[in-house]
Motif scaffolding. Structure first.
Motif, PDB file in Angstrom:
ATOM      1  N   TYR A 112      -1.041 -37.001  18.543  1.00 38.70           N
ATOM      2  CA  TYR A 112      -1.385 -35.689  19.102  1.00 38.70           C
ATOM      3  C   TYR A 112      -0.382 -35.330  20.195  1.00 38.70           C
ATOM      4  O   TYR A 112      -0.031 -36.170  21.025  1.00 38.70           O
ATOM      5  CB  TYR A 112      -2.806 -35.701  19.682  1.00 38.70           C
ATOM      6  N   VAL A 113       0.044 -34.075  20.181  1.00 38.90           N
ATOM      7  CA  VAL A 113       1.032 -33.600  21.142  1.00 38.90           C
ATOM      8  C   VAL A 113       0.493 -32.342  21.813  1.00 38.90           C
ATOM      9  O   VAL A 113      -0.004 -31.438  21.138  1.00 38.90           O
ATOM     10  CB  VAL A 113       2.376 -33.277  20.440  1.00 38.90           C
ATOM     11  N   THR A 114       0.591 -32.306  23.125  1.00 42.57           N
ATOM     12  CA  THR A 114       0.275 -31.099  23.896  1.00 42.57           C
ATOM     13  C   THR A 114       1.559 -30.669  24.584  1.00 42.57           C
ATOM     14  O   THR A 114       2.215 -31.478  25.241  1.00 42.57           O
ATOM     15  CB  THR A 114      -0.815 -31.376  24.949  1.00 42.57           C
ATOM     16  N   GLU A 115       1.935 -29.406  24.407  1.00 41.71           N
ATOM     17  CA  GLU A 115       3.185 -28.905  24.973  1.00 41.71           C
ATOM     18  C   GLU A 115       3.029 -27.444  25.355  1.00 41.71           C
ATOM     19  O   GLU A 115       2.079 -26.779  24.943  1.00 41.71           O
ATOM     20  CB  GLU A 115       4.328 -29.086  23.974  1.00 41.71           C
ATOM     21  N   VAL A 116       3.968 -26.963  26.152  1.00 48.75           N
ATOM     22  CA  VAL A 116       4.010 -25.555  26.522  1.00 48.75           C
ATOM     23  C   VAL A 116       5.010 -24.864  25.611  1.00 48.75           C
ATOM     24  O   VAL A 116       6.143 -25.336  25.450  1.00 48.75           O
ATOM     25  CB  VAL A 116       4.421 -25.383  28.003  1.00 48.75           C
ATOM     26  N   VAL A 117       4.598 -23.774  24.997  1.00 46.04           N
ATOM     27  CA  VAL A 117       5.504 -22.954  24.202  1.00 46.04           C
ATOM     28  C   VAL A 117       5.957 -21.814  25.111  1.00 46.04           C
ATOM     29  O   VAL A 117       5.144 -21.000  25.555  1.00 46.04           O
ATOM     30  CB  VAL A 117       4.821 -22.411  22.933  1.00 46.04           C
ATOM     31  N   ALA A 118       7.253 -21.786  25.404  1.00 48.70           N
ATOM     32  CA  ALA A 118       7.796 -20.816  26.354  1.00 48.70           C
ATOM     33  C   ALA A 118       7.919 -19.443  25.707  1.00 48.70           C
ATOM     34  O   ALA A 118       8.515 -19.305  24.641  1.00 48.70           O
ATOM     35  CB  ALA A 118       9.161 -21.281  26.847  1.00 48.70           C
ATOM     36  N   ASP A 119       7.344 -18.439  26.371  1.00 51.83           N
ATOM     37  CA  ASP A 119       7.556 -17.053  25.959  1.00 51.83           C
ATOM     38  C   ASP A 119       8.795 -16.492  26.650  1.00 51.83           C
ATOM     39  O   ASP A 119       9.601 -15.810  26.035  1.00 51.83           O
ATOM     40  CB  ASP A 119       6.335 -16.190  26.292  1.00 51.83           C
TER      41      ASP A 119
END
Length: 162
Positions: A89-96
């Motif tokens: 499982y991976v949690t990441e921020v997707v940059a806008d």
């Protein structure tokens, strides 16, 4: 609402890749300082995984490096994949959006060389800006002046806040 705003430094150069369809994607880790010190008086940081897509990804790879300070506005996303028979499982921020905030602490020789080049370029830019903002000789400031006053002579564009 899923919104994340982070300001921190890159822990290493952004890793730029392309999908099979040719879309740019950059992965990087952002070190974000915590606003308080621990019991030993030391400042701690969180290391947040971030992903940027398309032109943002290419700009990150081309114009930043390890230590660059940036601001990221995006959203948290979770995903999972199978690796060696185990679910990861991976949690990441997707940059806008990403804003470049400053330069990293590079070595002194690079800074001095960059500063001398930058100073010459800055003088040229100031001269060009001064010429662009100066009153043309054929123009008269009369009652049609929308600013209602005398023109202001600005000699040093380096002191302007923008």
């Amino acid at each position: 609402m899923n919104r994340v705003v982070l300001v921190g430094r890159l822990t290493k150069d952004a890793e730029l890749r392309y999908t099979p369809s040719g879309v740019a994607v950059a992965s990087f880790t952002l070190a974000v300082n915590r606003p308080f010190a621990n019991q030993q008086g030391e400042r701690e940081a969180d290391f947040v995984n971030v992903v940027a897509w398309r032109k943002t990804a290419e700009n990150l790879a081309n114009y930043t490096k390890k230590g660059s300070m940036i601001a990221v506005d995006g959203r948290i996303q979770t995903r999972s994949y199978e690796k060696d028979g185990r679910r990861v499982y991976v949690t990441e921020v997707v940059a806008d959006t990403v804003q470049f905030l400053g330069r990293s602490g590079s070595n002194t020789a690079e800074k001095q060389q960059g500063n001398s080049k930058g100073a010459a370029q800055q003088k040229d830019a100031s001269k060009t800006a001064r010429e662009a903002f100066s009153k043309p000789p054929e123009m008269e400031w009369g009652n049609d002046d929308p600013f209602g006053g005398e023109p202001i002579d600005i000699d040093d564009f380096d002191n302007l806040p923008f």
